[in-house]
Design an enzyme around this catalytic site. Structure first.
Site, PDB file in Angstrom:
ATOM      1  N   ASN A 116       0.749  -1.494  -0.018  1.00  0.00           N
ATOM      2  CA  ASN A 116      -0.054   0.089  -0.270  1.00  0.00           C
ATOM      3  C   ASN A 116       0.731   1.557   0.004  1.00  0.00           C
ATOM      4  O   ASN A 116       2.277   1.122   0.463  1.00  0.00           O
ATOM      5  CB  ASN A 116      -0.569  -0.106   1.577  1.00  0.00           C
ATOM      6  CG  ASN A 116      -0.458  -0.064   2.589  1.00  0.00           C
ATOM      7  OD1 ASN A 116       0.188  -0.960   2.397  1.00  0.00           O
ATOM      8  ND2 ASN A 116      -0.482   1.477   2.925  1.00  0.00           N
ATOM      9  N   ALA A 117       0.778   2.395  -0.228  1.00  0.00           N
ATOM     10  CA  ALA A 117       0.810   3.447  -0.523  1.00  0.00           C
ATOM     11  C   ALA A 117       0.251   4.572   1.099  1.00  0.00           C
ATOM     12  O   ALA A 117      -0.881   4.271   0.763  1.00  0.00           O
ATOM     13  CB  ALA A 117       0.684   4.781  -1.471  1.00  0.00           C
ATOM     14  N   LYS A 145      -4.087   8.183   6.825  1.00  0.00           N
ATOM     15  CA  LYS A 145      -4.536   8.328   8.086  1.00  0.00           C
ATOM     16  C   LYS A 145      -5.298   9.535   8.052  1.00  0.00           C
ATOM     17  O   LYS A 145      -5.731  10.863   7.465  1.00  0.00           O
ATOM     18  CB  LYS A 145      -2.682   9.237   8.427  1.00  0.00           C
ATOM     19  CG  LYS A 145      -1.878   8.803   8.234  1.00  0.00           C
ATOM     20  CD  LYS A 145      -1.755   7.332   9.917  1.00  0.00           C
ATOM     21  CE  LYS A 145      -0.457   6.984   9.522  1.00  0.00           C
ATOM     22  NZ  LYS A 145      -0.102   5.740  10.760  1.00  0.00           N
ATOM     23  N   GLU A 200      -7.952   0.927  10.491  1.00  0.00           N
ATOM     24  CA  GLU A 200      -7.102   0.305  11.516  1.00  0.00           C
ATOM     25  C   GLU A 200      -6.875   1.113  13.026  1.00  0.00           C
ATOM     26  O   GLU A 200      -7.289   2.754  12.561  1.00  0.00           O
ATOM     27  CB  GLU A 200      -5.681   0.469  11.207  1.00  0.00           C
ATOM     28  CG  GLU A 200      -4.726  -0.315  11.403  1.00  0.00           C
ATOM     29  CD  GLU A 200      -3.465   0.351  10.647  1.00  0.00           C
ATOM     30  OE1 GLU A 200      -2.614   0.062  11.614  1.00  0.00           O
ATOM     31  OE2 GLU A 200      -3.742   0.295   9.813  1.00  0.00           O
ATOM     32  N   ASP A 224      -4.335  -2.931  15.629  1.00  0.00           N
ATOM     33  CA  ASP A 224      -2.350  -2.706  15.571  1.00  0.00           C
ATOM     34  C   ASP A 224      -1.831  -2.628  16.691  1.00  0.00           C
ATOM     35  O   ASP A 224      -1.555  -3.661  17.113  1.00  0.00           O
ATOM     36  CB  ASP A 224      -1.862  -1.658  14.137  1.00  0.00           C
ATOM     37  CG  ASP A 224      -0.937  -1.537  13.735  1.00  0.00           C
ATOM     38  OD1 ASP A 224      -0.235  -2.137  13.959  1.00  0.00           O
ATOM     39  OD2 ASP A 224      -0.174  -0.353  13.154  1.00  0.00           O
ATOM     40  N   LYS A 248       3.906  -6.722  12.615  1.00  0.00           N
ATOM     41  CA  LYS A 248       4.996  -6.111  13.094  1.00  0.00           C
ATOM     42  C   LYS A 248       5.965  -6.594  13.236  1.00  0.00           C
ATOM     43  O   LYS A 248       6.092  -7.453  14.570  1.00  0.00           O
ATOM     44  CB  LYS A 248       4.789  -5.122  13.554  1.00  0.00           C
ATOM     45  CG  LYS A 248       3.810  -4.070  12.510  1.00  0.00           C
ATOM     46  CD  LYS A 248       3.920  -2.405  14.045  1.00  0.00           C
ATOM     47  CE  LYS A 248       4.021  -1.082  12.672  1.00  0.00           C
ATOM     48  NZ  LYS A 248       2.214  -1.686  12.472  1.00  0.00           N
TER      49      LYS A 248
END
Length: 343
Positions: A116-117, A145, A200, A224, A248
């Site tokens: 993703n960007a 965001k 998210e 996350d 992560k």
């Protein structure tokens, strides 16, 4: 005794990174080279709010004489464990003459992964312009965001973004835990008609009950920050609080743990994506191999090399048309600061 080399590094970010503990403008850590004939390379790059401190990581690694046995005692030092586990896995994969993702259990050849960007917080006009540049570069998934502005302003930005990129581009939002339950309910209700892939971390990391309450299917939820500091067993129990979990490797203690956890999560009916913690090339490439071992179909947050002004070594994973290369050479595919594989 296994030979261990350690090199401290500090890399400047192209722009500041927002974390749970504030803004950071550089990534500092320790590059590792473990063993001989062949050696393996790893990276321990702590991130405030996600892992142990740099000081604790450095101390843990300085005490290691036997890397393999040390893995079992570094459960509360995820960045340190990540560095050691990655180096050992790199070495083992090189010995087996296979790419790291195959050593980690990948069942088929994976040459490229969707990525993703990311579009930061900006005005509706700035958000649209950034997204249009990303789409022109071939990205098919945009992560935007939200949460720093009012709900109304963010909804305006998201509507403008959806209108601009059309229905063929996947759109996911990241609130970084900025909303309370009332705000999240309002936002999710308004977003239900905008074909959002997922939101998210809409609520603070510790509000697992709140995430369970808002996971009703209207807009998928991803967790996350809520994963930070939790054991793999505790993370597995979050299956009823989300639709997607963001894994992560640096925060979870290594690519081996991410692959094992990802399989367990899928068995519980959730999906996963793999992202970096804005790492240097060694850990970043390790995250790519973890995603390839899991054969993740969703776009992952792996295209983060351009967020650093410099790096530890050459990057084997180019980004093209919204995908990233999975190295096919034996092992990890990068030598980091050593620049060669001689022991």
């Amino acid at each position: 005794m296994t030979r261990i080399e350690r090199r401290a590094f500090s890399l400047v970010l192209d722009s500041s990174l927002s974390t749970a503990t504030g803004e950071i403008d550089r990534r500092e850590g320790i590059a590792l080279r473990v063993g001989e004939s062949p050696p393996g390379v790893g990276e321990a790059t702590p991130l405030p709010g996600w892992t142990e401190s740099l000081e604790a990581c450095r101390s843990a690694l300085s005490d290691v004489s036997n890397p393999r046995s040390a893995l079992s005692i570094l459960a509360d030092r995820p960045a340190a464990r990540h560095g050691l586990s990655l180096a050992l896995a790199d070495r083992a994969a090189r010995r087996a003459d296979v790419p790291l993702y195959r050593h980690l259990g990948g069942g088929r050849r994976v040459e490229r992964l969707a990525v993703n960007a990311t579009v930061g917080d900006g005005s509706a006009k700035e958000t649209v312009e950034a997204a249009e540049r990303a789409v022109s570069a071939g990205f098919e998934t945009i992560k935007c965001k939200v949460g720093a502005r009012s709900i109304g302003e963010d909804l305006e930005r998201v509507r403008a973004l959806r209108d601009a990129v059309g229905s063929d581009v996947a759109l996911r939002l990241d609130a970084n835990g900025a909303w309370d339950r009332r705000e999240a309910d309002r936002a999710l209700s308004a977003l239900a008609g905008l074909d959002v892939e997922y939101v998210e971390q809409p609520l603070p990391a510790d509000d697992i009950g709140g995430h369970r309450a808002i996971t009703d299917g209207s807009v998928p939820i991803a967790l996350d920050e809520s994963l930070a500091g939790r054991s793999p067993e505790d993370i597995t129990l979050l299956a009823d609080a989300a639709d997607v979990l963001v894994l992560k490797p640096m925060a979870l203690g290594g690519p081996d743990r991410v692959v094992a956890l990802g399989r367990r999560i899928r068995d519980r009916g959730l999906d996963v994506v793999v992202t970096t913690t804005i790492d240097a090339v060694i850990a970043r490439t390790g995250a790519i191999h973890a995603a390839a071992a899991l054969d993740v179909k969703r776009a992952c947050g792996l295209a983060t090399a351009d967020l650093l002004t410099d790096d530890l070594g050459s990057d084997p994973a180019s980004v093209r048309d919204g995908t990233i290369t999975v190295p096919q050479t034996p092992g990890l595919g990068t030598d980091g600061p050593w620049g060669g594989r001689d022991a």
